[in-house]
Structures are given as C-alpha cells and as structure tokens.
Design an enzyme around this catalytic site. Structure first.
Site, PDB file in Angstrom:
ATOM      1  N   GLY A  72       0.799  -1.225   0.000  1.00  0.00           N
ATOM      2  CA  GLY A  72       0.000   0.000   0.000  1.00  0.00           C
ATOM      3  C   GLY A  72       0.828   1.271   0.000  1.00  0.00           C
ATOM      4  N   CYS A  98     -27.860  -9.553 -16.814  1.00  0.00           N
ATOM      5  CA  CYS A  98     -27.189  -9.367 -18.102  1.00  0.00           C
ATOM      6  C   CYS A  98     -28.095  -9.867 -19.233  1.00  0.00           C
ATOM      7  CB  CYS A  98     -25.861 -10.117 -18.123  1.00  0.00           C
ATOM      8  SG  CYS A  98     -25.078 -10.105 -19.752  1.00  0.00           S
ATOM      9  N   CYS A 121     -25.958 -13.042 -20.979  1.00  0.00           N
ATOM     10  CA  CYS A 121     -25.677 -14.302 -20.290  1.00  0.00           C
ATOM     11  C   CYS A 121     -26.579 -14.531 -19.087  1.00  0.00           C
ATOM     12  CB  CYS A 121     -24.211 -14.374 -19.876  1.00  0.00           C
ATOM     13  SG  CYS A 121     -23.799 -13.353 -18.441  1.00  0.00           S
ATOM     14  N   CYS A 158     -22.922  -7.567 -19.169  1.00  0.00           N
ATOM     15  CA  CYS A 158     -21.718  -7.682 -18.338  1.00  0.00           C
ATOM     16  C   CYS A 158     -20.633  -6.755 -18.856  1.00  0.00           C
ATOM     17  CB  CYS A 158     -21.168  -9.102 -18.391  1.00  0.00           C
ATOM     18  SG  CYS A 158     -22.206 -10.326 -17.606  1.00  0.00           S
ATOM     19  N   CYS A 192     -18.678 -12.991 -19.576  1.00  0.00           N
ATOM     20  CA  CYS A 192     -19.983 -13.058 -20.220  1.00  0.00           C
ATOM     21  C   CYS A 192     -19.988 -14.114 -21.330  1.00  0.00           C
ATOM     22  CB  CYS A 192     -20.331 -11.686 -20.791  1.00  0.00           C
ATOM     23  SG  CYS A 192     -22.035 -11.519 -21.340  1.00  0.00           S
TER      24      CYS A 192
END
Lengths: 285, 367
Positions: A41, A250, A253, A275, A281
């Site tokens: 970080g 979606c 899909c 998606c 997808c």
C-alpha cells in the site's frame, strides 16, 4: 477476434530492447516493485520513463508489465472489463509486438492481466499478476493537493481527513456516495487508491491469491498488494461498506452477479444491461 | 438486439492509415523535406528540441513533420525516442561567456562591454503580413559583420556582481546533476532541478505564469540584465581520457533577469537573479522561465509566497505539456464503468429524495 493469439513476429524489433524498456530501466522498476511488495500500500516513487503511449493512457501499467513480462507469459489486457475496447487492443498489440508474448482474452489462461478500471469477475488464482493502470495514486489527493503534505499524512497514519470526507458524504446524502476509486486500508497500515475500479470490485482485492501491482506513470509511483493481504474498504460501523446492485440481469448471459454496463439502444432511450467483463460473459453463453 | 462493439483492432488499423494519409495531404502539393522544416520553420524546431530535451535538429524536424506541425505532439514523439537512448554522462557546464553571439542585448545599461547586438529579431518588424512571401522568389543574403570569435563576451551580470550589487550565481555543486528524465521529481526540489523542470516546461504555461508575476501575482520587479543567443561549445570528460574535450557546439538562448530585492536580516539590499536557458532561438521561453525561476525563489529569499507562480509544487507539477496533454486527453478513453457506478448512486439518491418528498406530502395532507 480469436481467443488466444500466437506471438506476433518480431520483424521491426531490432531498434528496441525486449519489451521496449532497456534492462537498466527494468531493473530500476523491479526494485521499486520489490519495495512496494515489501511495504503493501505504500507508494514507491520510481523514475518513470516517457513511453510511446500518452500519459494517462496506461503508461504506469505498461512500464510495470514491461518490467515483469517474459516470453513464457500469457498476457491479457482489459479496459472497462472488456478485451476489445480500443485502448486495451492498442496496449495488447504493443506487447505482442515488443515482447513477442502470447496474448489471451481468457482470465484463467493469463499469467499477467493488465487492467484499467475493472477486476475480472472470474476469481484469480495463485501465480497470476494483476497490473492496474493508475491515474492518481494518492488517495488523499482530492482532499489535499500537496504531495509534501500527503506524504506526511501517510507517514503519521493521519487519516482523519479521509474519515471526515466519508462522514460528510453520509451527512449530505445519507450514505457514502463514493462509487469508484473507493479508498481501502491495506494490511491495516496504508490507505490506498484501488485505482478507478468500481467499488463493486473492492471485495475482490481482499486476500486475493494473485499479486496486485499498481503503476502510475505520469505521477511516477508504484505500489502493490501482495497475495493474501487484507484490503479493507473504509466504512463506519453504522454505515457498512456495500457494493452496487442492479435489479436487471445481463441481457446476454443472464448473470445477476456481475458488474453491468448500461447501453442505450434506441432513440427512445430504451436500456439494456450487459456484463462489463466480456470474457466472463462469453464463457457463460 | 444489441450487437457488441467489436473490431477495435481493425478500427485502429484504419485510423492509423487515415492519419498518415491526412499528414501527407494533397499529393499534388510537393512533400515537405526535413531540411525545409529545419531551415524555414527553425523556431518550431528550436521549441521542439527545448521541450523535448533533445538537441537534434533533424529528429525534431522529423517529429514536426510526423505530427503535422502539432508541436506538443512533436515534443512527445521526440521525448519517447530520447528516453530509449543510452546516457553517457553529463557534459561540463556550458560557459556562455564563450558564446559567439548573434544577438545580445541588455536593458539595464545603454552600453556594455561587447556592445549591444540586435541580430535577427522580430521585435522591430511591423506585424504586417508580407504578401510577397506568398509568391516564391529568391531573397538576397543579408549583410553580416564577421563574428568576433577572438574574445569572450563578459556577462552583464558578472559586472554588476563585482560591485556586490547583484547576488553571485549559486556555487557549483560537486555532485553530478540529477536528471529528471531518470529520477522522479521529489518535492521540495532544489534550484537546479527546478530549472531542469522549467527548461522542459511548456512555453505557454511559463509565459502565462511569468506574465502573472508582472501583473502583481508575486511581482519581483524584473529587468532584462541580458539576453544572448548564439553558439556555445559543449565539453565532455570521457572517463578514459580524464580531461575535457570539445564535442561540438549548440545554439542556445540565455536570459539573465535582474530583480529587485529589499534585503533581509542577513543580506543588504541587492539585486537577485532569475535564469532562463533554451535550445536554439527562444527568447519568449527563456524570459518567461527566468521570471518563474525568480518567483520560485520566494521562500529562499524570505518573501511571502502567495501567488501561483511562487508555488513550487503547483508550478513544477503542471509545467509539462506532454504529461498535461496526455492526462487531459485520456478523458477520451471509455469510462463506462465509473460512469455506470455514478448512475447507480445518483438514481438511488434521487429515489430517496423522491420518497422523502412523498412522505412529507402525505404527512402534511394528514394534518
């Protein structure tokens, strides 16, 4: 587009070193990466080079990828979750040309995934590396524009200003209205910008088995989250962190679990949701 | 039904073809040669070399041609090439008192040793479009006096400095100069690093900042101590030789700006300096740089830094046009995902407001 493409032939490559950067530069970047991994970080300054692609278009991610890539790697590049957005295509072409590397669109097949603004829906595994393109590495930048100040704030873990900004959002809107680039606490020490991914993706960063490398070219910073490291999205006990949800699924899909992009499909403003992760997808259809 | 937007690869290939075609323009018009750009658009070449941090007229001309005259794009092209070149080391500091000057003026003294030499300048041209240039035609050579290469050209600043009226230039550092193209800019920066940043900085940005100091945002009462433009030799110490050899000459413009300074607790009143240097002939750039350099010394000289031009972090972080151009234009990239997240939250917030309104309406009606 075929799913897995063979390496491009290296006809014009004589003028440049393997993967574009010279070996000295790669060594410098690898050192910065090692330091970044050692201090999760923490933003490590590095001697970012001028790349043949514009600043703000992924030069940080490209430098990180160029420093770690080898001929045995398989590279996937996504932008907004999709393999076929123009900038993703452009960066993938760049590496296919200068690093003679195999490319793929399948998340599971890739050893290195360079991404802008998304984390793939398919869970990552051991040994995979996710390289993020980062526009503004400093999570406190919009609260304090001065680098000299924010550096001190990080050194002292003086993060009150961030907590206050989240609190103000709750006071104003009744909820934390930050939606992307949602700040996280890494390993309980540094507040980090996860890059402008939607907060939907934040939980995927937590204890991920993949190595996460973040490259900011214009700002010349590299930071990292090693595998299996705690990444906690900032929140309050009475306002726990939550992710976006859709009432639609979606249209291609049928997924109800992925991040959905909205399209306007006719003049009347009719909407369709699909998606954002094209590979996920397609694999479900 | 929705058709996925595919074919980025083909679209990019066509776009590359189109831009190359546009660059060439009408095939009935003769193609520009690099020599023509170098000779007839020389000031554009100078700017690209300066902000591209690479002294090579041929490469700069090539970049300008490739960029169709977009100088910031040309600077980007040159830099992206420069960054791949190996670095052999740092030259000896340029000695501009050894300049063979084509132009040299001072606005602080009527006459100075070495004289005022006007040289080629647009300053006294009347800005009337010269329609004779629209037709091609040969121009006879201008009359020139032989350059005085025998003696050095003392800097006006050095003369003032002898009387203690002007601060001396900073002592030469022992350590090798840092290189902004190899190391990240770490703030606060020392003056050499600041000057390096300004030398690469965008001319327009520096011009605006320098101008702002003149209009009162951090005024430092500038005078042009001297501007000179001409050839200077470059010396380099190869490791295997151990002594300096001259490796060539470059054209530079130098501006030594003299500024008022009230003095402080430790220093009596004296004049201070702002410094500007650019490749080729670039007076606007060198002068703006000198103004900004002096403004950035506010803290060092104990002045209150209250204006944008005096704010080191602000100036140094935003001076680079290749960085700025890239980041501003990255907004062209897709942001569907971020925008979708924003849509979701704005809709949620609006629904909540709507609900509150309805409730308050109902409760009012009930009363």
């Amino acid at each position: 587009m075929p799913d897995t493409m063979p390496p491009a032939d290296a006809d014009q490559n004589g003028a440049y070193n393997y993967a574009y950067l010279d070996e000295q530069t790669k060594r410098m970047i690898r050192r910065a990466i090692l330091k970044a991994v050692a201090v999760p970080g923490y933003q490590v300054p590095f001697g970012g080079r001028e790349m043949p692609l514009p600043y703000g278009w992924g030069t940080g991610g490209i430098q990180v990828t160029a420093a770690i890539i080898g001929r045995d790697d398989t590279l996937k590049v996504i932008d907004q979750g999709a393999d076929d957005t123009t900038n993703a295509v452009s960066i993938r072409r760049f590496f296919a040309k200068v690093a003679e590397v195999a490319t793929t669109t399948h998340t599971a097949e890739a050893t290195i995934i360079q991404t802008r603004h998304r984390v793939p829906e398919t869970p990552l595994t051991d040994g995979q590396i996710l390289v993020f393109q980062v526009p503004i590495p400093e999570p406190l930048r919009m609260l304090e524009p001065r680098e000299t100040e924010t550096r001190t704030l990080h050194a002292l873990s003086e993060y009150g200003v961030m907590q206050v900004s989240l609190y103000e959002s709750i006071a104003r809107h009744g909820r934390i209205a930050k939606t992307y680039n949602y700040p996280v606490m890494v390993n309980g020490r540094y507040i980090m910008s996860p890059s402008p991914i939607p907060k939907f993706d934040n939980p995927k960063l937590d204890r991920s088995p993949a190595l996460q490398l973040y490259g900011a070219g214009r700002e010349k910073r590299i930071y990292a989250v090693p595998p299996h490291t705690q990444v906690k999205s900032l929140d309050f006990d009475d306002h726990p962190f939550e992710i976006e949800t859709w009432s639609e699924c979606c249209a291609l899909c049928g997924s109800t679990e992925s991040f959905l992009d909205e399209m306007i499909v006719d003049d009347a403003g009719k909407r369709l949701f699909v998606c954002s992760d094209t590979d996920y997808c397609e694999s479900r259809r | 039904m929705y058709v996925a937007v595919k074919g980025g690869e083909t679209a990019i290939a066509h776009s590359l073809d189109l831009v190359a075609d546009k660059r060439r323009g009408d095939r009935d018009i003769a193609e520009l040669s690099l020599e023509q750009i170098d000779q007839q658009l020389g000031l554009a070449v100078d700017r690209v070399m300066t902000e591209g941090s690479c002294y090579d007229r041929g490469l700069a001309a090539l970049a300008i041609k490739q960029a169709r005259g977009d100088l910031i794009e040309a600077i980007f092209l040159l830099r992206a090439y420069r960054t791949t070149l190996p670095r052999f080391g740092a030259s000896e500091p340029l000695d501009t008192s050894r300049m063979v000057a084509e132009r040299r003026i001072s606005s602080t003294f009527k006459d100075v040793p070495g004289g005022q030499v006007l040289g080629p300048t647009y300053d006294y041209t009347h800005r009337l479009l010269d329609f004779s240039l629209a037709a091609s035609g040969e121009r006879p050579d201008a009359a020139t006096a032989p350059a005085d290469t025998a003696s050095d050209l003392p800097r006006v600043g050095d003369i003032l400095q002898r009387d203690g009226l002007l601060e001396p230039p900073p002592a030469q550092k022992e350590a090798e100069a840092e290189d902004l193209t190899r190391q990240p800019l770490v703030l606060p920066a020392d003056r050499p690093l600041r000057l390096q940043n300004l030398a690469r900085g965008d001319e327009g940005f520096l011009l605006a900042l320098g101008y702002s100091t003149q209009r009162g945002y951090g005024n430092n009462h500038p005078f042009v101590g001297e501007i000179r433009y001409g050839h200077v030799p470059v010396s380099f110490v190869p490791e295997e030789l151990g002594f300096a050899i001259e490796i060539g000459e470059i054209e530079v413009t130098e501006c030594d700006m003299v500024n008022q300074f009230a003095g402080s607790h430790d220093v009596p009143p004296q004049f201070t300096r702002g410094y500007g240097l650019a490749f080729g002939h670039a007076e606007r750039k060198a002068m703006a740089m000198a103004l900004v350099d002096r403004a950035l010394r506010a803290e060092e000289l104990g002045e209150a830094a209250t204006s944008p031009a005096q704010d080191e972090e602000f100036v140094l972080s935003h001076s680079d046009n290749v960085e700025g151009s890239g980041f501003v234009q990255h907004l062209k990239l897709p942001h569907y995902v971020d925008f979708q997240s924003e849509l979701v939250v704005v809709r949620t917030l609006r629904a909540e407001v709507e609900k509150r309104r309805e409730q308050s309406f109902l409760s009012q009606a009930a009363e």
